[in-house]
Design a protein around this motif. Structure first.
Motif, PDB file in Angstrom:
ATOM      1  N   PRO B 127       0.793  -1.235   0.000  1.00 36.63           N
ATOM      2  CA  PRO B 127       0.000   0.000   0.000  1.00 36.63           C
ATOM      3  C   PRO B 127       0.823   1.282   0.000  1.00 36.63           C
ATOM      4  O   PRO B 127       0.365   2.304  -0.484  1.00 36.63           O
ATOM      5  N   ARG B 128       2.033   1.222   0.558  1.00 36.57           N
ATOM      6  CA  ARG B 128       2.820   2.467   0.670  1.00 36.57           C
ATOM      7  C   ARG B 128       4.046   2.450  -0.249  1.00 36.57           C
ATOM      8  O   ARG B 128       5.018   3.149  -0.010  1.00 36.57           O
ATOM      9  N   TRP B 129       3.998   1.631  -1.271  1.00 37.78           N
ATOM     10  CA  TRP B 129       5.141   1.491  -2.184  1.00 37.78           C
ATOM     11  C   TRP B 129       5.429   2.821  -2.874  1.00 37.78           C
ATOM     12  O   TRP B 129       4.526   3.474  -3.399  1.00 37.78           O
ATOM     13  N   ASP B 130       6.692   3.240  -2.880  1.00 40.18           N
ATOM     14  CA  ASP B 130       7.091   4.488  -3.516  1.00 40.18           C
ATOM     15  C   ASP B 130       7.920   4.151  -4.761  1.00 40.18           C
ATOM     16  O   ASP B 130       9.110   3.843  -4.665  1.00 40.18           O
ATOM     17  N   SER B 131       7.269   4.228  -5.924  1.00 41.62           N
ATOM     18  CA  SER B 131       7.936   3.822  -7.178  1.00 41.62           C
ATOM     19  C   SER B 131       9.103   4.742  -7.528  1.00 41.62           C
ATOM     20  O   SER B 131      10.141   4.275  -8.020  1.00 41.62           O
ATOM     21  N   ASP B 132       8.928   6.050  -7.278  1.00 43.45           N
ATOM     22  CA  ASP B 132      10.016   6.994  -7.602  1.00 43.45           C
ATOM     23  C   ASP B 132      11.244   6.692  -6.748  1.00 43.45           C
ATOM     24  O   ASP B 132      12.382   6.714  -7.232  1.00 43.45           O
ATOM     25  N   TYR B 133      10.988   6.427  -5.476  1.00 45.60           N
ATOM     26  CA  TYR B 133      12.088   6.107  -4.568  1.00 45.60           C
ATOM     27  C   TYR B 133      12.762   4.792  -4.992  1.00 45.60           C
ATOM     28  O   TYR B 133      13.994   4.676  -4.972  1.00 45.60           O
ATOM     29  N   ALA B 134      11.939   3.810  -5.407  1.00 47.71           N
ATOM     30  CA  ALA B 134      12.499   2.535  -5.876  1.00 47.71           C
ATOM     31  C   ALA B 134      13.413   2.784  -7.081  1.00 47.71           C
ATOM     32  O   ALA B 134      14.513   2.216  -7.159  1.00 47.71           O
ATOM     33  N   ASP B 135      12.985   3.654  -7.995  1.00 51.20           N
ATOM     34  CA  ASP B 135      13.811   3.966  -9.175  1.00 51.20           C
ATOM     35  C   ASP B 135      15.142   4.614  -8.767  1.00 51.20           C
ATOM     36  O   ASP B 135      16.196   4.289  -9.321  1.00 51.20           O
ATOM     37  N   ARG B 136      15.055   5.514  -7.774  1.00 53.18           N
ATOM     38  CA  ARG B 136      16.292   6.173  -7.315  1.00 53.18           C
ATOM     39  C   ARG B 136      17.249   5.155  -6.690  1.00 53.18           C
ATOM     40  O   ARG B 136      18.464   5.212  -6.896  1.00 53.18           O
ATOM     41  N   LEU B 137      16.679   4.218  -5.943  1.00 55.08           N
ATOM     42  CA  LEU B 137      17.527   3.190  -5.314  1.00 55.08           C
ATOM     43  C   LEU B 137      18.147   2.263  -6.365  1.00 55.08           C
ATOM     44  O   LEU B 137      19.303   1.846  -6.227  1.00 55.08           O
ATOM     45  N   LEU B 138      17.367   1.956  -7.398  1.00 54.11           N
ATOM     46  CA  LEU B 138      17.906   1.104  -8.468  1.00 54.11           C
ATOM     47  C   LEU B 138      19.103   1.786  -9.122  1.00 54.11           C
ATOM     48  O   LEU B 138      20.103   1.134  -9.459  1.00 54.11           O
ATOM     49  N   ASP B 139      18.993   3.112  -9.291  1.00 54.43           N
ATOM     50  CA  ASP B 139      20.119   3.881  -9.846  1.00 54.43           C
ATOM     51  C   ASP B 139      21.306   3.850  -8.888  1.00 54.43           C
ATOM     52  O   ASP B 139      22.446   3.638  -9.297  1.00 54.43           O
ATOM     53  N   LEU B 140      20.999   4.067  -7.613  1.00 52.51           N
ATOM     54  CA  LEU B 140      22.059   4.100  -6.595  1.00 52.51           C
ATOM     55  C   LEU B 140      22.830   2.782  -6.562  1.00 52.51           C
ATOM     56  O   LEU B 140      24.064   2.763  -6.482  1.00 52.51           O
ATOM     57  N   PHE B 141      22.078   1.673  -6.624  1.00 50.54           N
ATOM     58  CA  PHE B 141      22.715   0.351  -6.536  1.00 50.54           C
ATOM     59  C   PHE B 141      23.129  -0.188  -7.919  1.00 50.54           C
ATOM     60  O   PHE B 141      23.586  -1.325  -8.026  1.00 50.54           O
ATOM     61  N   GLU B 142      22.899   0.639  -8.943  1.00 50.15           N
ATOM     62  CA  GLU B 142      23.254   0.272 -10.327  1.00 50.15           C
ATOM     63  C   GLU B 142      22.668  -1.076 -10.725  1.00 50.15           C
ATOM     64  O   GLU B 142      23.366  -1.981 -11.177  1.00 50.15           O
ATOM     65  N   LEU B 143      21.353  -1.189 -10.527  1.00 49.98           N
ATOM     66  CA  LEU B 143      20.651  -2.428 -10.864  1.00 49.98           C
ATOM     67  C   LEU B 143      19.959  -2.283 -12.211  1.00 49.98           C
ATOM     68  O   LEU B 143      19.268  -1.288 -12.450  1.00 49.98           O
ATOM     69  N   ASP B 144      20.137  -3.284 -13.065  1.00 51.45           N
ATOM     70  CA  ASP B 144      19.509  -3.276 -14.383  1.00 51.45           C
ATOM     71  C   ASP B 144      18.175  -4.032 -14.290  1.00 51.45           C
ATOM     72  O   ASP B 144      18.157  -5.245 -14.088  1.00 51.45           O
ATOM     73  N   VAL B 145      17.069  -3.305 -14.432  1.00 56.06           N
ATOM     74  CA  VAL B 145      15.747  -3.932 -14.261  1.00 56.06           C
ATOM     75  C   VAL B 145      15.398  -4.867 -15.415  1.00 56.06           C
ATOM     76  O   VAL B 145      14.434  -5.632 -15.331  1.00 56.06           O
ATOM     77  N   ARG B 146      16.187  -4.819 -16.493  1.00 54.74           N
ATOM     78  CA  ARG B 146      15.890  -5.712 -17.631  1.00 54.74           C
ATOM     79  C   ARG B 146      16.495  -7.097 -17.430  1.00 54.74           C
ATOM     80  O   ARG B 146      16.176  -8.028 -18.155  1.00 54.74           O
ATOM     81  N   LYS B 147      17.358  -7.222 -16.426  1.00 57.40           N
ATOM     82  CA  LYS B 147      17.959  -8.535 -16.147  1.00 57.40           C
ATOM     83  C   LYS B 147      17.045  -9.340 -15.231  1.00 57.40           C
ATOM     84  O   LYS B 147      16.222  -8.773 -14.506  1.00 57.40           O
ATOM     85  N   THR B 148      17.226 -10.654 -15.223  1.00 61.55           N
ATOM     86  CA  THR B 148      16.494 -11.482 -14.267  1.00 61.55           C
ATOM     87  C   THR B 148      17.332 -11.586 -12.991  1.00 61.55           C
ATOM     88  O   THR B 148      18.574 -11.552 -13.062  1.00 61.55           O
ATOM     89  N   PRO B 149      16.698 -11.714 -11.830  1.00 65.07           N
ATOM     90  CA  PRO B 149      17.476 -11.857 -10.595  1.00 65.07           C
ATOM     91  C   PRO B 149      18.467 -13.020 -10.642  1.00 65.07           C
ATOM     92  O   PRO B 149      19.558 -12.933 -10.074  1.00 65.07           O
ATOM     93  N   SER B 150      18.106 -14.099 -11.374  1.00 62.49           N
ATOM     94  CA  SER B 150      19.034 -15.238 -11.437  1.00 62.49           C
ATOM     95  C   SER B 150      20.299 -14.880 -12.226  1.00 62.49           C
ATOM     96  O   SER B 150      21.319 -15.550 -12.085  1.00 62.49           O
TER      97      SER B 150
END
Lengths: 250, 318
Positions: B127-150
């Motif tokens: 209910p309180r998910w912050d998508s903008d914040y999630a995007d900023r964290l993905l940038d911070l941790f340099e995570l590629d959302v197009r990859k699979t976690p495996s």
């Protein structure tokens, strides 16, 4: 007091939100793989039909030989998806109750979508075969010669039952252990045979020795299908409602 | 809808596992052996604070956290989670579990779908998910959302867990060894982000960690689990004051340590260094000064090691 009211309200909203998220994940996953499945089935049916016509061994249509695989495809997908979905659902704030509700609704609408697809293909095959002047027959079903609505309803009930049976197989092993889980497979097989028999959707004989073709047989058959869905849904609820998610000891 | 930070309480909780079978995410069956994970655990996790959950491998930390998130029921005892004054049993309680985000070491992500699919699911369910914040964290941790976690490295998968935990903004956010595989810069970026977001969006955070030295600065409260029991649960400052180190002549150190519970002892020739529980009295401090014994504080990590070490356990049982 206000915290309690807030909690009650947020509990109701959370149940609905997580149930819909679960439905999207589980049901959406089944529908997405269904697109690939039906593409393969249509392709296989056309290839078989072409080969049969070339070698003059056409025997009243090809779909009746390949449609039976739909239930086993959905059974397998149900078994695999449930193992992935439960931990994700609980980790994202869902309860087992919203999981079961989402599972049940998914099984029904995925069953319905595939049931309509199967009935539509059977109808299309009949029309094509007749237009080409080939002999066409569909030996399964509650209504001789086929009925779109009854065939779709029958397939829906069969497929919903098989999806739920698929989700119950791993639950049986987890809840009943290795031996209990093995015997549980036999119980699930009995339900699968019953629903096949009841709506006459497979090779198992239907109601013919007891009731002749007509409204009564159709209603009895569909009623049996509804019973099978109800029994499996009840079992899903019992098995998953207090299923522990076991971590590695730590 | 915003909810107050959740607190949590365990009263005399026991968890015993029986041998069972389960289906892995690969669709195969595996046998899990039984055992006792928690045995009479009683503890409080105060609302609106960062609590460090410390314990050795197999102490029962993960099981304890699973109880708080409603992943399972205790075999005995009671678990209560919720806003202060409205704590309830979390098991099958949608109001409570929707306010608890447990980020497990295992991940709880869709391993064979793109990272974006997992994030979409959490966004739909939380209910309180912050998508903008999630995007900023993905940038911070340099995570590629197009990859699979495996396809991600262990550290990147952990960073994905950290992103989920922070962006969920749950009133009770739990990180269970979320740092595994992260390199030092990423870990420190995570700690900084945790503190920053905690200040902006107050909530209760439980951090289970083996890296006590680098994460202790975050802790306002500490709970130590040892062999299924709660060894201590108290404010971090109280715990920091629990240990005193004495270094000097072996005989003088032994005299001073005599009235205290000995946690650790090290000798090098005529010099000894011991760690004792509790502070020295004024008289003992004066005696230490007279006999040339240096008094020092004990870092949280050392104290944790001494409290849970096998040697300390045997000595206290003697």
């Amino acid at each position: 007091m206000s915290a309690t009211i807030d909690l009650d309200e947020s509990g109701r909203l959370a149940h609905r939100r997580t149930m819909l998220a679960m439905e999207k994940r589980f049901g959406g996953g089944l529908l997405l793989t269904g697109v690939w499945y039906w593409t393969s089935i249509i392709f296989a049916s056309i290839v078989i039909a072409v080969l049969q016509s070339r070698f003059s061994v056409l025997e009243g249509g090809t779909l009746q030989y390949v449609l039976g695989s739909t239930r086993w495809f959905l059974f397998t997908m149900g078994m695999i998806l449930v193992a992935v979905t439960l931990p994700l659902h609980l980790a994202s704030g869902g309860t087992r109750s919203s999981f079961v509700a989402g599972l049940f609704r998914s099984a029904l609408y995925v069953g319905l979508a595939n049931g309509i697809m199967a009935a539509a293909l059977v109808t299309a095959e009949g029309l094509t075969w007749n237009a080409l002047g080939w002999d066409w027959q569909f030996r399964q079903g509650l209504v001789p010669g086929g009925s779109f609505i009854v065939d779709a309803a029958s397939e829906t009930l069969v497929l919903a039952t098989y999806i739920l049976i698929g989700t119950l197989l791993p639950a049986g092993f987890q809840r009943l252990g290795a031996w209990g889980g093995s015997f549980w497979i036999l119980a699930l097989l009995a339900i699968a045979l019953f629903v096949d028999w009841s709506v006459h959707s497979g090779y198992i004989f239907g109601w013919d020795p007891l009731v002749g073709a007509g409204t009564a047989r159709t209603l009895l058959g569909l009623g049996g299908g509804v019973l099978a869905v109800a029994v499996t849904a009840f079992a899903v609820d019992r098995f998953y409602r207090d299923m522990p998610l076991r971590p590695a000891l730590g | 809808m915003s909810l107050d930070p959740f607190g949590a309480r365990l009263d005399d909780v026991a968890v015993r596992y029986s041998t069972s079978w389960r289906v892995t995410q690969q669709g195969t069956f595996s046998k899990a052996t039984g055992g006792i994970a928690l045995d009479g655990a009683t503890s409080l996790f105060p609302a609106g604070a960062i609590t460090g959950l410390l314990g050795r491998n197999g102490a029962g930390k993960t099981t304890l956290l699973s109880l708080l998130a409603g992943f399972r029921r205790p075999t005995a005892g009671t678990v209560r989670v919720g806003p202060e004054g409205s704590e309830q049993d979390p098991f099958e309680n949608p109001a409570i579990v929707s306010g608890v985000q447990l980020v497990r070491e295992a991940g709880d992500v869709l391993t064979d779908e793109k990272v974006s699919a997992t994030l979409k699911h959490y966004a739909a369910a939380r209910p309180r998910w912050d998508s903008d914040y999630a995007d900023r964290l993905l940038d911070l941790f340099e995570l590629d959302v197009r990859k699979t976690p495996s396809a991600l490295s262990r550290g990147k998968r952990s960073a994905l867990g950290a992103t989920i935990g922070l962006a969920a903004r749950a009133p009770l956010t739990i990180f269970d060894e979320v740092y595994l595989g992260m390199d030092a810069p990423t870990r420190y970026a995570f700690y900084d982000e945790l503190l920053k977001d905690y200040a902006e969006h107050p909530r209760t955070i439980i951090l289970s960690s083996h890296l006590v030295e680098e994460s202790e600065r975050l802790f306002e409260h500490v709970v130590v689990v040892d062999r299924g029991r709660i060894l201590l649960a108290e404010p971090a400052d109280d715990m920091r004051g629990r240990g005193t180190s004495l270094t000097g002549n072996a005989d003088a150190v032994a005299r001073l340590a005599a009235g205290h519970r000995l946690l650790h002892r090290q000798e090098l020739g005529p010099t000894a260094m011991v760690t004792v529980e509790g502070p020295l009295t004024d008289e003992e401090a004066a005696e230490a000064a007279d006999s040339g014994v240096a008094i020092g504080s004990v870092p949280l990590q050392d104290l944790f090691v001494h409290l849970t070490s096998t040697t300390a356990r045997k000595e206290s049982e003697r």
